[in-house]
Design a protein around this motif. Structure first.
Motif, short mmCIF file in Angstrom:
data_model
loop_
_atom_site.label_atom_id
_atom_site.label_comp_id
_atom_site.label_asym_id
_atom_site.label_seq_id
_atom_site.Cartn_x
_atom_site.Cartn_y
_atom_site.Cartn_z
N PRO A 34 17.69 -20.48 36.76
CA PRO A 34 18.28 -21.79 36.55
C PRO A 34 18.09 -22.25 35.11
O PRO A 34 17.16 -21.83 34.42
N ARG A 40 20.15 -27.56 29.58
CA ARG A 40 21.12 -28.49 30.15
C ARG A 40 21.56 -29.53 29.11
O ARG A 40 22.74 -29.89 29.04
N ASP A 62 26.64 -24.74 38.43
CA ASP A 62 25.35 -24.13 38.07
C ASP A 62 25.11 -22.85 38.85
O ASP A 62 24.64 -21.84 38.29
N ARG A 66 24.85 -19.03 37.13
CA ARG A 66 23.69 -18.14 37.27
C ARG A 66 24.14 -16.75 37.72
O ARG A 66 23.66 -15.74 37.21
N TYR A 88 25.65 -19.61 27.84
CA TYR A 88 25.75 -20.69 28.81
C TYR A 88 27.07 -21.44 28.67
O TYR A 88 27.70 -21.81 29.68
#
Length: 272
Positions: A34, A40, A62, A66, A88
């Motif tokens: 995570p 984030r 999310d 992953r 990301y």
């Protein structure tokens, strides 16, 4: 001894055939991590849409990210060093297309090649009249049917930073990947039923013809003129508009918006 070795190999092949997918799923789940709070915050800064998503959609994103990051290799090109920030942001934008769909995160994609800026496609281009162009074209992105996606990092950043301008490089290229899941990109990705496929063909064909006629006469509207290249590019360009200017698309092309909402499984008008 040779017979025993053959027996062992045969048993291993049978086990892989029966349980190979399970082994691979367990392996990739072990690699899933995570995002931490700093990651984030960086993603929210680079992608202003991310914190604006409804919580259920953000949680789904999310989860998809992953899975995507655990399996897809990121390769820096021309000296670019790939960072977690890059990985990301690309994953978040790519998986945005899937948050309303019940499917894994691009099982056919295995590699993303990142360039700092635009890159040159050195593949020969076959033009009408038997002309072969070997000069190469400057591109910001390409989607290949063999599980590879090529992207400009600066193009990715620009796309994410302006979530409502109707242009998104990553959405465009990964819409191609959805289209290519059945083989060649045709502008008609796999549908849930034959009536859905027939309806898609009718609505998108008519919209594509209208767009080509408008582009030919020099009219530039909501949909980028590049969509007139062919039906596959039309689908990818319209997907950009759907995710970034859903309300405007629903007003201008309600039938097409309805099909896209059914295909992607989300109402993007609520994001604006």
């Amino acid at each position: 001894m040779a017979i025993l070795t053959l027996i062992v190999l045969g048993l291993l092949l049978i086990a892989w055939w029966l349980y190979g997918d399970t082994f691979k799923q367990r392996y990739y789940r072990q690699k899933e991590r995570p995002l931490d709070q700093n990651q984030r915050r960086q993603l929210a800064y680079d992608m202003p849409l991310y914190p604006r998503l409804p919580k259920a959609q953000r949680d789904k994103l999310d989860t998809l990210m992953r899975a995507f990051l655990s399996r897809v290799e990121f390769i820096g090109c021309d000296g670019l060093v790939v960072s977690d920030r890059m990985r990301y942001l690309v994953a978040a934008q790519a998986c945005l297309l899937l948050i309303g769909r019940d499917e894994p995160a691009y099982p056919n994609v295995h590699s993303v090649y990142l360039f700092e800026g635009d890159f040159i496609n050195k593949m020969p281009q076959y033009l009408p009249g038997g002309i072969v162009d070997t000069q190469g074209k400057h591109l910001a992105g390409e989607s290949w049917g063999n599980g590879r996606v090529l992207l400009s990092w600066q193009g990715c950043l620009r796309s994410a930073a302006h979530p409502f301008d109707g242009e998104n490089l990553i959405v465009h290229e990964f819409a191609h990947q959805l289209d290519q899941a059945k083989g060649l990109a045709t502008g008609a990705p796999l549908q849930r039923s034959m009536p859905d496929a027939a309806r898609w063909q009718q609505v998108f064909r008519e919209a594509f013809i209208r767009h080509c006629e408008a582009t030919f006469h020099g009219h530039r509207g909501l949909i980028d003129p590049y969509g007139a290249t062919n039906p596959a590019e039309f689908f990818a360009v319209v997907s950009e508009v759907y995710f970034e200017q859903g309300q405007a698309l629903s007003e201008q092309e309600p039938a097409m918006y309805e099909l896209l909402e059914h295909f992607y499984g989300i109402n993007t008008r609520l994001w604006h």
